[in-house]
Design a protein around this motif. Structure first.
Motif, PDB file in Angstrom:
ATOM      1  N   SER A 177      43.801  92.540  61.475  1.00 38.19           N
ATOM      2  CA  SER A 177      45.242  92.802  61.616  1.00 38.19           C
ATOM      3  C   SER A 177      46.040  91.695  60.943  1.00 38.19           C
ATOM      4  CB  SER A 177      45.622  92.882  63.095  1.00 38.19           C
ATOM      5  OG  SER A 177      45.530  91.597  63.686  1.00 38.19           O
ATOM      6  N   GLY A 178      45.423  90.517  60.797  1.00 37.26           N
ATOM      7  CA  GLY A 178      46.126  89.379  60.203  1.00 37.26           C
ATOM      8  C   GLY A 178      47.072  88.701  61.189  1.00 37.26           C
ATOM      9  N   ARG A 179      47.020  89.138  62.470  1.00 42.15           N
ATOM     10  CA  ARG A 179      47.930  88.554  63.472  1.00 42.15           C
ATOM     11  C   ARG A 179      47.134  88.188  64.724  1.00 42.15           C
ATOM     12  NH1 ARG A 179      50.683  93.363  61.762  1.00 42.15           N
ATOM     13  NH2 ARG A 179      49.517  94.319  63.427  1.00 42.15           N
ATOM     14  N   PRO A 180      46.705  86.936  64.835  1.00 44.98           N
ATOM     15  CA  PRO A 180      45.931  86.576  66.033  1.00 44.98           C
ATOM     16  C   PRO A 180      46.774  86.650  67.306  1.00 44.98           C
ATOM     17  CG  PRO A 180      46.305  84.655  64.624  1.00 44.98           C
ATOM     18  CD  PRO A 180      46.886  85.823  63.907  1.00 44.98           C
ATOM     19  N   ILE A 181      46.156  87.117  68.372  1.00 38.83           N
ATOM     20  CA  ILE A 181      46.819  87.266  69.677  1.00 38.83           C
ATOM     21  C   ILE A 181      46.131  86.302  70.636  1.00 38.83           C
ATOM     22  CG2 ILE A 181      47.145  88.902  71.606  1.00 38.83           C
ATOM     23  CD1 ILE A 181      48.737  89.747  69.153  1.00 38.83           C
ATOM     24  N   THR A 182      46.900  85.460  71.295  1.00 43.95           N
ATOM     25  CA  THR A 182      46.270  84.512  72.222  1.00 43.95           C
ATOM     26  C   THR A 182      45.845  85.255  73.491  1.00 43.95           C
ATOM     27  OG1 THR A 182      48.332  83.995  73.333  1.00 43.95           O
ATOM     28  CG2 THR A 182      47.748  82.601  71.437  1.00 43.95           C
ATOM     29  N   MET A 183      44.917  84.637  74.205  1.00 46.28           N
ATOM     30  CA  MET A 183      44.449  85.217  75.469  1.00 46.28           C
ATOM     31  C   MET A 183      45.629  85.351  76.429  1.00 46.28           C
ATOM     32  SD  MET A 183      41.845  86.566  76.678  1.00 46.28           S
ATOM     33  CE  MET A 183      40.507  86.111  75.621  1.00 46.28           C
ATOM     34  N   LYS A 214      38.964  80.822  67.863  1.00 44.77           N
ATOM     35  CA  LYS A 214      40.065  81.625  67.348  1.00 44.77           C
ATOM     36  C   LYS A 214      39.632  82.374  66.090  1.00 44.77           C
ATOM     37  CE  LYS A 214      44.829  81.021  65.777  1.00 44.77           C
ATOM     38  NZ  LYS A 214      45.968  80.127  65.667  1.00 44.77           N
ATOM     39  N   THR A 215      39.972  83.634  65.991  1.00 47.44           N
ATOM     40  CA  THR A 215      39.732  84.342  64.725  1.00 47.44           C
ATOM     41  C   THR A 215      41.082  84.751  64.150  1.00 47.44           C
ATOM     42  OG1 THR A 215      39.478  86.525  65.772  1.00 47.44           O
ATOM     43  CG2 THR A 215      37.486  85.223  65.488  1.00 47.44           C
ATOM     44  N   TRP A 216      41.163  84.708  62.845  1.00 45.94           N
ATOM     45  CA  TRP A 216      42.437  84.994  62.182  1.00 45.94           C
ATOM     46  C   TRP A 216      42.102  85.433  60.752  1.00 45.94           C
ATOM     47  CZ3 TRP A 216      46.791  80.766  61.374  1.00 45.94           C
ATOM     48  CH2 TRP A 216      47.903  81.370  60.761  1.00 45.94           C
ATOM     49  N   ALA A 217      42.369  86.684  60.445  1.00 50.62           N
ATOM     50  CA  ALA A 217      41.986  87.236  59.135  1.00 50.62           C
ATOM     51  C   ALA A 217      43.068  87.015  58.085  1.00 50.62           C
ATOM     52  CB  ALA A 217      41.748  88.742  59.273  1.00 50.62           C
ATOM     53  N   ASP A 218      42.662  86.539  56.933  1.00 52.71           N
ATOM     54  CA  ASP A 218      43.533  86.619  55.758  1.00 52.71           C
ATOM     55  C   ASP A 218      43.186  87.965  55.112  1.00 52.71           C
ATOM     56  OD1 ASP A 218      44.387  86.637  53.082  1.00 52.71           O
ATOM     57  OD2 ASP A 218      44.461  84.446  53.037  1.00 52.71           O
ATOM     58  N   ILE A 219      44.126  88.904  55.131  1.00 53.65           N
ATOM     59  CA  ILE A 219      43.806  90.250  54.634  1.00 53.65           C
ATOM     60  C   ILE A 219      44.410  90.517  53.251  1.00 53.65           C
ATOM     61  CG2 ILE A 219      43.353  91.335  56.872  1.00 53.65           C
ATOM     62  CD1 ILE A 219      46.242  92.302  56.926  1.00 53.65           C
ATOM     63  N   SER A 220      44.800  89.436  52.559  1.00 54.54           N
ATOM     64  CA  SER A 220      45.488  89.670  51.275  1.00 54.54           C
ATOM     65  C   SER A 220      44.567  90.321  50.234  1.00 54.54           C
ATOM     66  CB  SER A 220      46.123  88.380  50.743  1.00 54.54           C
ATOM     67  OG  SER A 220      45.223  87.332  50.803  1.00 54.54           O
ATOM     68  N   ALA A 252      42.028  82.815  70.899  1.00 56.02           N
ATOM     69  CA  ALA A 252      42.851  83.844  70.264  1.00 56.02           C
ATOM     70  C   ALA A 252      41.957  84.727  69.411  1.00 56.02           C
ATOM     71  CB  ALA A 252      43.932  83.202  69.404  1.00 56.02           C
ATOM     72  N   ARG A 253      42.339  85.988  69.314  1.00 52.69           N
ATOM     73  CA  ARG A 253      41.567  86.954  68.525  1.00 52.69           C
ATOM     74  C   ARG A 253      42.489  87.771  67.638  1.00 52.69           C
ATOM     75  NH1 ARG A 253      38.120  84.334  69.562  1.00 52.69           N
ATOM     76  NH2 ARG A 253      36.122  84.634  70.573  1.00 52.69           N
ATOM     77  N   ASP A 254      41.993  88.053  66.448  1.00 54.99           N
ATOM     78  CA  ASP A 254      42.703  88.909  65.509  1.00 54.99           C
ATOM     79  C   ASP A 254      42.361  90.353  65.882  1.00 54.99           C
ATOM     80  OD1 ASP A 254      43.302  90.367  63.002  1.00 54.99           O
ATOM     81  OD2 ASP A 254      43.666  88.375  62.216  1.00 54.99           O
ATOM     82  N   PHE A 255      42.884  90.810  67.038  1.00 57.61           N
ATOM     83  CA  PHE A 255      42.556  92.154  67.517  1.00 57.61           C
ATOM     84  C   PHE A 255      43.030  93.199  66.503  1.00 57.61           C
ATOM     85  CE2 PHE A 255      42.876  89.938  71.701  1.00 57.61           C
ATOM     86  CZ  PHE A 255      41.610  90.233  72.170  1.00 57.61           C
TER      87      PHE A 255
END
Ligand code: NAD
Length: 321
Positions: free
Chosen positions: A249-255, A283-289, A219-222
């Motif tokens: 984006s703070g919203r990971p999208i799976t392949m 998997k990448t997943w950003a905390d953008i707070s 998954a990628r935080d596109f």
């Protein structure tokens, strides 16, 4: 009416994907843009020339065909320009190539960054924005907060970015820059890099070719290019302190979701599945707070809309894919 301060801004890597979008935005906002880019052949030089032409249609800018590995020329150019701010995007990107050619990343991602930092200091610049990457988090459970990058990286690309970040801290102290290290999460959109999954898949699908997907469950935080540009712009213009900020984006999208969305555009899509490649995180997943708090950053483009725009652009610009 509040007057917009016209800044003199050097954009290194301005002929690249992110840099060319940024240059357009800065010109439109009334800033004076100086692009430095050596048109590195990592991907098509023709594509990079086209990026420069695209910028021209938004207004005048300055361009130097200069390799930042050349310390003397970099110093002379920065002193000649005397910029207020520098957005340092120039680098060799890409995880896979970094496994093949790790020493090139020491040159282009670390040494060139040191040259930029020294030249910026001597030229009296006050603000630096450095483009780092979500890859510095390695393989961990997300969401990634900025404190979670501790150097446990899994590719030479990530190691070079983490090292370059350390040099940014050193020079921040030496020259008193406002230093903002922005960690971008998988950027996509029109004119997106042709070596990255979305760009590569769309090109192959337009040509009716089978696509190869590496690794199950990834998954990628596109993050859509407009949101990245907005994050950089806020960093340059909002009153903020030196810091490290995730811009994602703070919203990971799976392949699987990516493939389903692509199937809407290319119903005859054929997929070849292979095991994951060395150096690729799962998997990448950003905390953008933190970026929300400090800059008022808020990603606006959801994945479906961003992908629709990207496919539309690709179909209209097939010759450049
Ligand atoms: P890009 O390859 O499109 O742009 C980089 C540009 O830098 C190229 O035009 C290249 O010619 C130039 N360049 C490289 N080395 C140079 C040197 N020594 N002197 C002068 N010019 C040089 O890449 P991009 O996707 O636009 O990425 C921009 C920055 O953002 C990079 O630092 C990259 O590591 C970082 N980043 C990108 C992403 C992404 O998803 N695109 C994600 C995280 C971080």
């Amino acid at each position: 009416m509040t007057e917009v301060l016209r800044l003199k801004i050097i954009v290194t890597g301005g002929a690249g994907f992110i840099g060319s979008h940024l240059a357009k935005n800065l010109i439109q906002e009334g800033h004076e843009v100086y692009i430095i880019d050596c048109l590195h052949p990592y991907y098509s030089i023709e594509r990079k020339r086209k990026h420069l032409t695209n910028i021209e249609s938004h207004g005048a800018f300055h361009y130097s065909d200069l390799n930042l590995l050349n310390q003397d020329e970099t110093m002379a150019e920065f002193i000649r320009i005397r910029p207020d701010a520098i957005v340092h995007l120039a680098a060799l990107p890409g995880v896979a190539y970094s496994i093949e050619k790790p020493l090139e990343y020491v040159d282009f991602d670390i040494k060139a960054t040191i040259n930029v930092l020294e030249a910026a200091g001597k030229a009296g610049a006050s603000k630096i924005v450095f483009a780092s990457s979500s890859s510095v988090y390695g393989n961990q459970e997300g969401p990634f907060t900025e404190e979670m990058a501790v150097g446990k990286v899994i590719s030479p690309y990530a190691a070079s970015k983490f090292s370059a970040e350390s040099f940014c801290h050193v020079y921040e102290d030496l020259y008193g820059f406002q230093m903002n290290i922005l960690r971008f999460f998988t950027v996509y959109g029109p004119w997106g890099r042709p070596d990255m999954a979305i760009g590569k898949f769309i090109k192959q699908l337009i040509r009716g070719e089978e696509i190869t997907v590496f690794g199950e469950g990834r998954a990628r935080d596109f993050t859509y290019i407009e949101d990245i540009i907005h994050g950089i712009y806020l960093t340059l213009t909002v009153q903020t302190n030196s810091d490290i900020l995730n811009i994602g984006s703070g919203r990971p999208i799976t392949m699987d979701t990516l493939l389903q969305e692509l199937k809407q555009h290319f119903p005859d899509m054929k997929i070849n599945k292979e095991t994951s490649r060395t150096g690729d995180v799962l998997k990448t997943w950003a905390d953008i707070s933190k970026a929300k708090r400090q800059l008022g950053y808020e990603p606006k483009v959801d994945f479906k809309k961003g992908l629709d725009e990207t496919v539309k652009w690709a179909k209209e610009n097939e010759v450049f894919l």
